[in-house]
Design an enzyme around this catalytic site. Structure first.
Site, PDB file in Angstrom:
ATOM      1  N   SER A 109      61.380-111.548 -22.623  1.00 27.03           N
ATOM      2  CA  SER A 109      61.309-110.183 -23.116  1.00 27.03           C
ATOM      3  C   SER A 109      60.149-110.021 -24.096  1.00 27.03           C
ATOM      4  O   SER A 109      58.998-110.253 -23.739  1.00 27.03           O
ATOM      5  CB  SER A 109      62.651-109.809 -23.758  1.00 27.03           C
ATOM      6  OG  SER A 109      62.787-108.418 -23.898  1.00 27.03           O
ATOM      7  N   HIS A 261      68.887-108.793 -17.426  1.00 27.75           N
ATOM      8  CA  HIS A 261      67.751-109.093 -18.311  1.00 27.75           C
ATOM      9  C   HIS A 261      67.814-110.505 -18.884  1.00 27.75           C
ATOM     10  O   HIS A 261      66.789-111.119 -19.123  1.00 27.75           O
ATOM     11  CB  HIS A 261      67.730-108.063 -19.451  1.00 27.75           C
ATOM     12  CG  HIS A 261      66.519-108.150 -20.325  1.00 27.75           C
ATOM     13  ND1 HIS A 261      65.230-108.010 -19.839  1.00 27.75           N
ATOM     14  CD2 HIS A 261      66.389-108.375 -21.668  1.00 27.75           C
ATOM     15  CE1 HIS A 261      64.362-108.127 -20.843  1.00 27.75           C
ATOM     16  NE2 HIS A 261      65.043-108.354 -21.941  1.00 27.75           N
TER      17      HIS A 261
END
Length: 294
Positions: A109, A261
């Protein structure tokens, strides 16, 4: 059978880098020539996010995992400028401190964006990049929000928001498989953000964080890049991965079905297999394909 991450242990170390106390974990390897892999976590996270990768990575490589300034067990510095480019430079200076001449960065991320900054700053030092659900094309906070952050009650409001934040709900939003969310997992992710000083670091990040790299900057990253993405990623949709692949000259994209994610929690064995293949064999130019895993 999956390896048990509890079998991997590092007591943790602290080192001063650019007047900031950095917490890191180091896992040596019996092969002195084993490559060095550095793990860079994402927003609202810490070294804990890589716990399931460690049992696999440490079998083949020397592994270093660090908490970025303001996160985890690293210093909540009031002097560090919380820009992504500064984080990238800190990674390079951190490698200097540990006398690591060449490294492969694995960034999740926001940690992926930071890793790209480090690679751009030191192309000979950073051999390859592995980006997991990489944060990309996010713009800087609005001027009005930054201005509000200087108001007396803003810190109080931010602290209240963090304290009210439901860690379980947040984990459910970044995972496809809700069964992975356990009390132990919730506690592991909750602890690093419970410190009062964390709020001040978060506000400084809000003020300092510049926008993500533009296409022109991404074009300058010449290292081989492996991008791993969850098809059900709600934080960084998979279309972001395709756009990033287009802007990076030497990138490969692999998309995992039934994955969100937080790939490291959902597909540790699968992505470690791809990481090892990428490190040892290079990449297939211009590849993008979907891989379904159970």
């Amino acid at each position: 059978m999956a390896l048990d991450e509890k079998h991997i242990y590092s007591p943790g170390y602290r080192i001063n880098v650019n007047n900031v106390q950095i917490y890191y974990e180091y896992f040596d390897h019996e092969d002195p020539d084993a490559k060095v892999v550095v793990l860079v976590h994402g927003f609202l996270s810490s070294t804990v996010s890589f716990r399931k990768l460690l049992p696999y990575l440490t079998k083949s490589y020397k592994v270093v995992s660090l908490d970025l300034p303001g996160f985890g067990q690293s210093e909540k510095s009031t002097s560090f400028i919380y820009k992504l480019s500064n984080y990238g430079q800190l990674i390079i200076d951190f490698l200097d401190k540990l006398n690591i001449q060449n490294a492969i960065l694995i960034g999740h991320s926001m940690g992926g964006q930071i890793s790209m900054h480090a690679a751009k700053k030191s192309p000979k030092r950073i051999e390859k990049l592995i980006l997991l659900g990489c944060c990309s094309y996010v713009k800087r906070a609005s001027r009005s929000l930054i201005a509000c952050s200087y108001l007396p009650l803003f810190t109080w409001g931010m602290r209240n928001w963090i304290q009210r934040k439901d860690v379980k709900e947040n984990l459910l939003s970044v995972l496809h498989d809700s069964k992975l969310v356990t009390d132990e997992m919730i506690e592991s992710y909750k602890k690093p953000i419970s410190e009062l000083a964390f709020t001040d670091s978060l506000i400084r990040l809000l003020r300092h964080r510049e926008g993500d790299m533009c296409s022109q900057d991404l074009n300058q990253i010449q290292q081989p890049v492996l991008m791993l993405w969850g098809k059900e990623d709600k934080v960084m949709p998979v279309k972001t991965g395709y756009r990033l692949k287009h802007d990076l000259p030497n990138a490969e994209l692999i998309i995992y079905e039934k994955c969100g994610h937080l790939l490291m929690e959902e597909k540790p064995q699968e992505i470690c297999s791809e990481i090892k293949r990428f490190i040892e064999q290079g990449i297939t130019q211009g590849t993008a394909f979907q891989q379904e895993t159970s």
